[in-house]
Design an enzyme around this catalytic site. Structure first.
Site, short mmCIF file in Angstrom:
data_model
loop_
_atom_site.label_atom_id
_atom_site.label_comp_id
_atom_site.label_asym_id
_atom_site.label_seq_id
_atom_site.Cartn_x
_atom_site.Cartn_y
_atom_site.Cartn_z
N ASP A 1 -13.26 16.81 19.19
CA ASP A 1 -13.76 16.41 20.51
C ASP A 1 -14.52 15.49 20.46
O ASP A 1 -15.03 15.19 18.99
CB ASP A 1 -14.39 17.65 21.30
CG ASP A 1 -15.20 18.44 20.45
OD1 ASP A 1 -15.87 17.88 19.60
OD2 ASP A 1 -15.34 19.68 20.88
N ASP B 1 -18.36 14.20 21.50
CA ASP B 1 -19.54 14.49 22.11
C ASP B 1 -20.11 12.83 22.12
O ASP B 1 -20.45 12.06 21.19
CB ASP B 1 -20.52 15.21 21.25
CG ASP B 1 -19.59 16.36 21.49
OD1 ASP B 1 -19.21 17.07 22.39
OD2 ASP B 1 -19.34 16.87 20.07
N ASP C 1 -28.61 20.09 14.33
CA ASP C 1 -28.62 21.17 13.20
C ASP C 1 -28.60 20.38 11.86
O ASP C 1 -29.58 20.67 11.14
CB ASP C 1 -27.72 22.04 13.41
CG ASP C 1 -25.99 21.90 13.76
OD1 ASP C 1 -25.91 20.49 13.91
OD2 ASP C 1 -25.47 22.78 14.03
P1 ATP Z 1 -16.67 20.47 16.30
O1 ATP Z 1 -16.45 19.80 17.41
O2 ATP Z 1 -15.78 20.05 14.86
O3 ATP Z 1 -16.72 21.92 16.20
P2 ATP Z 1 -19.48 19.51 16.20
O4 ATP Z 1 -20.35 19.25 15.00
O5 ATP Z 1 -19.01 18.32 17.03
O6 ATP Z 1 -18.31 20.34 15.39
P3 ATP Z 1 -20.12 20.85 18.60
O7 ATP Z 1 -20.45 22.20 18.87
O8 ATP Z 1 -19.30 20.10 19.30
O9 ATP Z 1 -20.12 20.91 16.95
O10 ATP Z 1 -21.69 20.29 18.75
C1 ATP Z 1 -21.87 18.66 18.86
C2 ATP Z 1 -23.03 18.40 18.05
O11 ATP Z 1 -24.22 19.04 18.89
C3 ATP Z 1 -23.37 18.99 16.79
O12 ATP Z 1 -22.64 18.11 15.84
C4 ATP Z 1 -24.89 18.83 16.66
O13 ATP Z 1 -25.45 17.63 16.50
C5 ATP Z 1 -25.41 19.36 18.05
N1 ATP Z 1 -25.28 20.78 18.00
C6 ATP Z 1 -24.39 21.69 18.49
N2 ATP Z 1 -24.61 22.96 18.54
C7 ATP Z 1 -25.86 23.06 18.01
C8 ATP Z 1 -27.05 23.94 17.42
N3 ATP Z 1 -26.61 25.17 17.85
N4 ATP Z 1 -28.22 23.62 17.07
C9 ATP Z 1 -28.47 22.37 16.92
N5 ATP Z 1 -27.30 21.23 17.30
C10 ATP Z 1 -26.39 21.59 17.66
MG MG Z 2 -17.98 18.44 18.72
#
Ligand code: ATP
Ligand code: MG
Length: 448
Positions: A59, A61, A135
């Protein structure tokens, strides 16, 4: 807390190689609109990270300095959602672009529990502040739509290149703030084949118990990401290696500690099978996955009830109640899925009994009415798929699986529903897995 904040590094488009063609055009639409209105517009997180390692982002963001209401006003189909954080979902048919406003504010502004867990965090800030709330450093790279540069405050660029997973700031504090970050560490290690740095890894063991306080609904969401993301088996192995699996499925974790090889064999079949389906872009149903994960626990409890001289149907039903009510206390598997798990499980004894010792090539018309009845069951094919996984690990004779298979060939790789050619026209076609079981269940479960 973060006093010596470094100057950011800017990585040019020529260096990072992410071109607009590699970004979902809906995400580009959002970025463009924000930019035109004079707001900052950045891609962040998985979208940037995955593109850099050559994976297709799941996805996209977007992060901006526009407030949620301002973002919503720019799009026809947008809504503000979120409990802990308010974010905007901009909806384009099947694709949702998640738009977050920079988070910021000092520590005072953030509400924390006694254990340091962040409860509410809705203070808006700047990019320079937002970065410290992310994170892992590899998740804190910002692709700036205006300049096409990547902005990096935390040496995430080097981490991506080195395949390194490093929490920003003090790992102990960061896990206390949000224990789910431990599960995310396991997930990204599995997904990206990155290694945790020593500090990021070492702080997990002492903080693990904090996962007990996480809402079961959130753990369900995380479980889906862990096991249905296309790297479920790797995620399972990571969780076990990090001693985290028990915080999702405690009973099963204990069984695995006692008899790993036997129990993990079926789990491996289920998870690798799911990974293959995800890779082939076939639909996957989480009920099938959870039914497979929890099968060993179910079998053990069923044995127990059989030894109490309970009839076999009741033994299975009671065992299913027990397994599901224990599981949903940790991971809130929704009712529509637990209903289907019960059906998948309850089909197993009949499939075994009626399929045992049956010859190949019996024309359908010559099968008994019990056989035909089972073949017509709305979930016959799913039940059979499950039976055949069990036969692959030696729990059921291969001939039993093969017997039923002739009346319901495996779905082909194109994902099309293989039409069961042997079935007469008045039989309901056995499709994949619709959202809900089509048949009414006989008994009502207590909960789950
Ligand atoms: P994927 O979409 O592949 O699962 P992602 O890294 O994009 O991985 P998301 O859950 O979509 O994960 O979150 C987007 C972003 O928001 C993360 O990359 C991170 O920067 C931030 N983020 C998400 N969850 C947390 C958390 N629990 N604590 C701190 N930052 C977070
Ligand atoms: Mg994501």
């Amino acid at each position: 807390m973060y006093s010596d904040r470094p100057e950011p590094v800017h990585i040019s488009a020529a260096e990072h190689g992410i071109t607009p063609e590699r970004i979902s055009h809906h995400a580009l639409t959002v970025l463009q609109r924000l930019h035109e209105q004079g707001y900052g517009a950045y891609l962040v997180g998985g979208a940037v990270r995955d593109a850099l390692v050559g994976q297709v982002p799941k996805d996209f963001d977007v992060v901006t300095d526009a407030r949620p209401e301002q973002v919503r006003a720019l799009f026809r189909h947008a809504r503000i959602i979120g409990r802990r954080f308010r974010i905007v979902h901009v909806i384009f048919g099947h694709e949702v672009i998640e738009v977050t406003t920079f988070r910021g504010g000092d520590d005072e502004a953030v509400r924390r529990s006694d254990q340091g867990r962040i409860l509410r965090d809705n203070v808006f800030g700047t990019l320079e502040e937002d970065v410290w709330r992310r994170d892992f450093a590899c998740n804190a790279l910002y692709y700036d739509f205006a300049t096409e540069e990547i902005i990096d405050f935390v040496q995430g660029w080097q981490d991506v290149a080195a395949g390194r997973l490093r929490l920003i700031g003090n790992p102990q504090t960061r896990y206390q703030e949000d224990p789910v970050r431990m599960l995310r560490a396991a997930r990204f290690a599995a997904k990206l084949k990155f290694s945790l740095t020593e500090e990021t890894a070492a702080a997990i063991y002492p903080a693990r118990h904090l996962l007990k306080d996480i809402a079961p609904a959130r753990l369900f969401d995380e479980s889906i990401k862990l096991f249905q993301g296309g790297y479920g088996w790797a995620a399972f192995e990571q969780l076990r290696a990090m001693d985290l699996f028990g915080f999702l499925f405690g009973g099963l974790d204990e069984l695995l500690n006692r008899d790993y090889d036997r129990i993990a064999a079926l789990i491996e079949q289920v998870l690798r099978g799911t990974d293959e389906r995800v890779a082939a872009q076939l639909p996957v149903n989480p009920a099938f996955l959870f039914a497979g994960l929890l099968w060993a626990d179910l079998s053990r409890r069923r044995e127990f009830w059989l030894h109490q001289r309970v009839d076999s149907e009741t033994a299975l039903a009671v065992a299913a109640d027990e397994v599901i009510s224990a599981a949903v206390r940790q991971v809130a598997i929704p009712r529509r899925l637990t209903d289907l798990m019960r059906v998948l499980w309850s089909l197993q004894p009949s499939l075994e009994k009626l399929g045992q010792g049956m010859a190949q090539g019996v024309p359908l018309a010559q099968l008994s009415s019990d056989h035909k009845h089972l073949l017509a069951h709305a979930w016959f094919r799913a039940g059979l798929d499950f039976l055949c996984l069990r036969s692959a690990v030696g729990e059921v004779a291969e001939a039993t699986c093969a017997f039923w298979r002739q009346y319901a060939p495996a779905r082909d790789a194109q994902g099309g529903e293989a039409i069961p050619t042997h079935l007469p026209e008045d039989f309901a076609p056995h499709g994949g897995l619709p959202d809900r079981p089509r048949r009414a269940r006989q008994r009502r479960p207590r909960r789950g």
